[in-house]
Design a protein around this motif. Structure first.
Motif, PDB file in Angstrom:
ATOM      1  N   MET A   1       0.978  -1.381  -0.024  1.00  0.00           N
ATOM      2  CA  MET A   1      -0.399  -0.091  -0.074  1.00  0.00           C
ATOM      3  C   MET A   1       1.150   1.387   0.239  1.00  0.00           C
ATOM      4  SD  MET A   1      -2.636  -1.086   2.926  1.00  0.00           S
ATOM      5  CE  MET A   1      -3.876   0.607   2.571  1.00  0.00           C
ATOM      6  N   THR A   2       0.424   2.307  -0.943  1.00  0.00           N
ATOM      7  CA  THR A   2       1.101   3.820  -0.878  1.00  0.00           C
ATOM      8  C   THR A   2       0.589   4.302   0.298  1.00  0.00           C
ATOM      9  OG1 THR A   2      -0.619   4.596  -2.618  1.00  0.00           O
ATOM     10  CG2 THR A   2       1.317   3.437  -3.108  1.00  0.00           C
ATOM     11  N   ARG A   3       1.984   5.072   0.839  1.00  0.00           N
ATOM     12  CA  ARG A   3       1.249   6.809   1.364  1.00  0.00           C
ATOM     13  C   ARG A   3      -0.528   6.837   1.606  1.00  0.00           C
ATOM     14  NH1 ARG A   3       2.565   9.831   5.682  1.00  0.00           N
ATOM     15  NH2 ARG A   3       1.217  11.673   5.328  1.00  0.00           N
ATOM     16  N   GLU A   4      -0.704   7.284  -0.418  1.00  0.00           N
ATOM     17  CA  GLU A   4      -1.484   7.496  -0.518  1.00  0.00           C
ATOM     18  C   GLU A   4      -3.158   6.590   0.127  1.00  0.00           C
ATOM     19  OE1 GLU A   4       0.839   7.572  -1.899  1.00  0.00           O
ATOM     20  OE2 GLU A   4       1.453  10.052  -1.852  1.00  0.00           O
ATOM     21  N   GLU A   5      -3.271   5.169  -0.559  1.00  0.00           N
ATOM     22  CA  GLU A   5      -3.584   4.308  -0.314  1.00  0.00           C
ATOM     23  C   GLU A   5      -4.276   3.986   1.616  1.00  0.00           C
ATOM     24  OE1 GLU A   5      -3.172   1.197  -4.083  1.00  0.00           O
ATOM     25  OE2 GLU A   5      -1.857   1.154  -2.154  1.00  0.00           O
ATOM     26  N   ARG A   6      -2.711   4.635   2.361  1.00  0.00           N
ATOM     27  CA  ARG A   6      -3.385   4.006   3.237  1.00  0.00           C
ATOM     28  C   ARG A   6      -4.004   5.285   4.202  1.00  0.00           C
ATOM     29  NH1 ARG A   6       0.758   0.547   6.777  1.00  0.00           N
ATOM     30  NH2 ARG A   6       2.005  -0.480   5.200  1.00  0.00           N
ATOM     31  N   LEU A   7      -4.059   6.727   3.558  1.00  0.00           N
ATOM     32  CA  LEU A   7      -5.171   7.854   3.430  1.00  0.00           C
ATOM     33  C   LEU A   7      -6.799   7.564   3.580  1.00  0.00           C
ATOM     34  CD1 LEU A   7      -2.304  10.783   3.593  1.00  0.00           C
ATOM     35  CD2 LEU A   7      -2.843   9.574   5.402  1.00  0.00           C
ATOM     36  N   GLU A   8      -6.655   7.212   2.558  1.00  0.00           N
ATOM     37  CA  GLU A   8      -7.772   7.048   1.830  1.00  0.00           C
ATOM     38  C   GLU A   8      -8.607   5.959   2.716  1.00  0.00           C
ATOM     39  OE1 GLU A   8      -9.509   8.833  -0.561  1.00  0.00           O
ATOM     40  OE2 GLU A   8      -6.831  10.001  -0.797  1.00  0.00           O
ATOM     41  N   HIS A   9      -8.155   4.953   2.476  1.00  0.00           N
ATOM     42  CA  HIS A   9      -8.333   3.484   3.318  1.00  0.00           C
ATOM     43  C   HIS A   9      -8.719   3.912   4.634  1.00  0.00           C
ATOM     44  CE1 HIS A   9      -9.154  -0.822   3.901  1.00  0.00           C
ATOM     45  NE2 HIS A   9      -8.852  -0.522   5.800  1.00  0.00           N
TER      46      HIS A   9
ATOM     47  N   LEU B   1      -8.370  17.194  15.883  1.00  0.00           N
ATOM     48  CA  LEU B   1      -8.555  17.415  14.303  1.00  0.00           C
ATOM     49  C   LEU B   1      -6.935  17.683  14.114  1.00  0.00           C
ATOM     50  CD1 LEU B   1     -11.462  19.405  13.879  1.00  0.00           C
ATOM     51  CD2 LEU B   1     -11.233  16.677  13.579  1.00  0.00           C
ATOM     52  N   LYS B   2      -6.742  17.009  13.401  1.00  0.00           N
ATOM     53  CA  LYS B   2      -5.672  16.852  12.176  1.00  0.00           C
ATOM     54  C   LYS B   2      -5.911  16.619  10.489  1.00  0.00           C
ATOM     55  CE  LYS B   2      -0.791  15.611  12.236  1.00  0.00           C
ATOM     56  NZ  LYS B   2       0.600  14.982  12.817  1.00  0.00           N
ATOM     57  N   LEU B   3      -5.402  17.414  10.258  1.00  0.00           N
ATOM     58  CA  LEU B   3      -5.383  17.627   8.515  1.00  0.00           C
ATOM     59  C   LEU B   3      -5.153  15.853   7.793  1.00  0.00           C
ATOM     60  CD1 LEU B   3      -3.757  20.194   7.292  1.00  0.00           C
ATOM     61  CD2 LEU B   3      -5.853  20.079   7.553  1.00  0.00           C
ATOM     62  N   LEU B   4      -5.853  15.500   7.396  1.00  0.00           N
ATOM     63  CA  LEU B   4      -5.630  14.028   6.891  1.00  0.00           C
ATOM     64  C   LEU B   4      -4.247  13.384   6.221  1.00  0.00           C
ATOM     65  CD1 LEU B   4      -7.078  10.989   6.217  1.00  0.00           C
ATOM     66  CD2 LEU B   4      -7.599  11.906   4.155  1.00  0.00           C
ATOM     67  N   ASN B   5      -4.066  14.722   5.796  1.00  0.00           N
ATOM     68  CA  ASN B   5      -2.608  14.471   4.701  1.00  0.00           C
ATOM     69  C   ASN B   5      -1.704  14.868   4.948  1.00  0.00           C
ATOM     70  OD1 ASN B   5      -3.929  13.885   1.992  1.00  0.00           O
ATOM     71  ND2 ASN B   5      -3.866  16.204   1.838  1.00  0.00           N
ATOM     72  N   ASP B   6      -1.506  14.937   6.609  1.00  0.00           N
ATOM     73  CA  ASP B   6      -0.333  15.454   7.680  1.00  0.00           C
ATOM     74  C   ASP B   6      -0.223  14.518   8.481  1.00  0.00           C
ATOM     75  OD1 ASP B   6       0.337  18.017   6.743  1.00  0.00           O
ATOM     76  OD2 ASP B   6      -1.350  19.633   7.765  1.00  0.00           O
ATOM     77  N   LEU B   7      -0.906  13.523   8.252  1.00  0.00           N
ATOM     78  CA  LEU B   7      -0.574  12.317   9.527  1.00  0.00           C
ATOM     79  C   LEU B   7       0.574  11.336   9.690  1.00  0.00           C
ATOM     80  CD1 LEU B   7      -3.712   9.698   9.353  1.00  0.00           C
ATOM     81  CD2 LEU B   7      -3.702  11.819  11.399  1.00  0.00           C
ATOM     82  N   THR B   8       1.731  11.295  10.558  1.00  0.00           N
ATOM     83  CA  THR B   8       3.012  10.679  10.466  1.00  0.00           C
ATOM     84  C   THR B   8       2.022   9.438  10.299  1.00  0.00           C
ATOM     85  OG1 THR B   8       2.186  11.000  12.532  1.00  0.00           O
ATOM     86  CG2 THR B   8       3.343  12.853  12.307  1.00  0.00           C
ATOM     87  N   ASP B   9       3.630   8.480   9.730  1.00  0.00           N
ATOM     88  CA  ASP B   9       3.554   7.217   9.866  1.00  0.00           C
ATOM     89  C   ASP B   9       3.059   6.761  10.907  1.00  0.00           C
ATOM     90  OD1 ASP B   9       4.398   7.312   7.162  1.00  0.00           O
ATOM     91  OD2 ASP B   9       6.669   7.576   7.973  1.00  0.00           O
ATOM     92  N   ASP B  10       3.365   7.085  12.066  1.00  0.00           N
ATOM     93  CA  ASP B  10       3.280   6.182  13.433  1.00  0.00           C
ATOM     94  C   ASP B  10       1.118   6.886  13.538  1.00  0.00           C
ATOM     95  OD1 ASP B  10       5.175   5.069  14.319  1.00  0.00           O
ATOM     96  OD2 ASP B  10       5.850   7.036  15.781  1.00  0.00           O
TER      97      ASP B  10
ATOM     98  N   GLN C   1       0.882  -4.909   9.553  1.00  0.00           N
ATOM     99  CA  GLN C   1       1.119  -5.924   9.452  1.00  0.00           C
ATOM    100  C   GLN C   1       2.059  -5.756   7.418  1.00  0.00           C
ATOM    101  OE1 GLN C   1       2.564  -6.703  12.505  1.00  0.00           O
ATOM    102  NE2 GLN C   1       1.375  -5.945  13.020  1.00  0.00           N
ATOM    103  N   LEU C   2       1.029  -5.376   6.540  1.00  0.00           N
ATOM    104  CA  LEU C   2       1.684  -5.480   5.054  1.00  0.00           C
ATOM    105  C   LEU C   2       2.639  -4.662   4.952  1.00  0.00           C
ATOM    106  CD1 LEU C   2      -2.232  -4.512   3.411  1.00  0.00           C
ATOM    107  CD2 LEU C   2      -0.428  -7.103   3.607  1.00  0.00           C
ATOM    108  N   PRO C   3       3.239  -4.871   3.972  1.00  0.00           N
ATOM    109  CA  PRO C   3       4.840  -4.506   3.855  1.00  0.00           C
ATOM    110  C   PRO C   3       4.375  -2.834   2.959  1.00  0.00           C
ATOM    111  CG  PRO C   3       4.120  -6.228   1.779  1.00  0.00           C
ATOM    112  CD  PRO C   3       3.131  -6.340   3.555  1.00  0.00           C
ATOM    113  N   SER C   4       5.183  -2.523   3.462  1.00  0.00           N
ATOM    114  CA  SER C   4       4.869  -0.480   3.120  1.00  0.00           C
ATOM    115  C   SER C   4       5.986  -0.011   2.265  1.00  0.00           C
ATOM    116  CB  SER C   4       4.746  -0.026   4.327  1.00  0.00           C
ATOM    117  OG  SER C   4       5.434   0.238   5.119  1.00  0.00           O
ATOM    118  N   PRO C   5       5.805   1.202   1.562  1.00  0.00           N
ATOM    119  CA  PRO C   5       7.694   1.324   0.822  1.00  0.00           C
ATOM    120  C   PRO C   5       8.261   2.179   1.801  1.00  0.00           C
ATOM    121  CG  PRO C   5       5.163   2.089  -0.425  1.00  0.00           C
ATOM    122  CD  PRO C   5       4.982   1.449   0.973  1.00  0.00           C
ATOM    123  N   ILE C   6       7.415   2.985   2.886  1.00  0.00           N
ATOM    124  CA  ILE C   6       8.492   2.858   4.155  1.00  0.00           C
ATOM    125  C   ILE C   6       8.866   1.932   4.411  1.00  0.00           C
ATOM    126  CG2 ILE C   6       8.302   4.450   6.549  1.00  0.00           C
ATOM    127  CD1 ILE C   6       5.779   5.135   5.856  1.00  0.00           C
TER     128      ILE C   6
END
Length: 201
Positions: free
Chosen positions: A127-135, A173-182, A194-199
């Motif tokens: 999953m890309t970062r964008e896909e994770r945010l959309e999910h 509240l936080k902007l969706l696009n500003d969420l950290t990896d954690d 647990q899915l592999p990620s580009p990170i």
């Protein structure tokens, strides 16, 4: 207004009927809903559904058109954007998908079909970062997601927000696009963390 009109996967896994209907209008809370052209919000979004859900949608109304293993809904969501349903074969198994296509572009349906095949074909890609945010946006209840309003800086207004739980510090509240990896990992279901990620790759 975000998100980008590019073709994008908005849900990981096979959506249930309840999830399917929620994702049909996952931008219902947008500001000024009845003003302007909402086509860029929806056009290009796609997700996987079960065969029963696919067949249910086929039987609701006579399709606008049927082309091989694809059909389009007669009712348009906004402007020239409508639902297109796909039945695609992967490794000998038929899988079913929904995508929002802008039919004013004659090539949009084929581009969507090709994009889904490329994304879902083996080897399975992370999953890309964008896909994770959309999910995250797709699975979050309306009470815990929204859009930045007048209390935000002008540059942030209209962008998507998510409620975060800060323990003793309370919720923020936080902007969706500003969420950290954690923060993204904490918002995802356990099985997707647990899915592999580009990170991590």
């Amino acid at each position: 207004m975000n998100p980008s009109p590019a073709i994008r996967k908005i849900f990981q896994g096979v959506a249930s009927r309840q999830q399917m209907f929620r994702m049909f209008d996952r931008h219902a809370q947008r500001p000024n809903r009845w003003e302007g052209d909402a086509s860029p919000l929806y056009a290009g979004e796609w997700f996987e559904m079960g065969e029963a859900e696919h067949d249910y949608m086929f039987e609701i109304l006579p399709p606008l058109w049927i082309r091989g293993s694809m059909f389009a809904m007669r009712e348009f969501l906004t402007g020239s954007v409508t639902s297109v349903f796909f039945a695609l074969r992967f490794d000998g198994v038929i899988r079913h998908f929904h995508g929002y296509c802008d039919l004013s572009d004659r090539e949009t349906v084929e581009r969507m079909r090709v994009a889904i095949i490329e994304r879902e074909s083996r080897p399975v890609r992370p999953m890309t970062r964008e896909e994770r945010l959309e999910h995250i946006w797709s699975i979050t209840a309306d009470d815990y997601r929204g859009y930045a309003g007048d209390r935000w800086d002008e540059a942030a207004r209209g962008k998507r927000t998510i409620m975060l739980y800060g323990g003793a510090a309370g919720s923020t509240l936080k902007l969706l696009n500003d969420l950290t990896d954690d923060e993204i990992a904490a918002k995802l279901p356990v099985q997707l963390r647990q899915l592999p990620s580009p990170i991590a790759a």
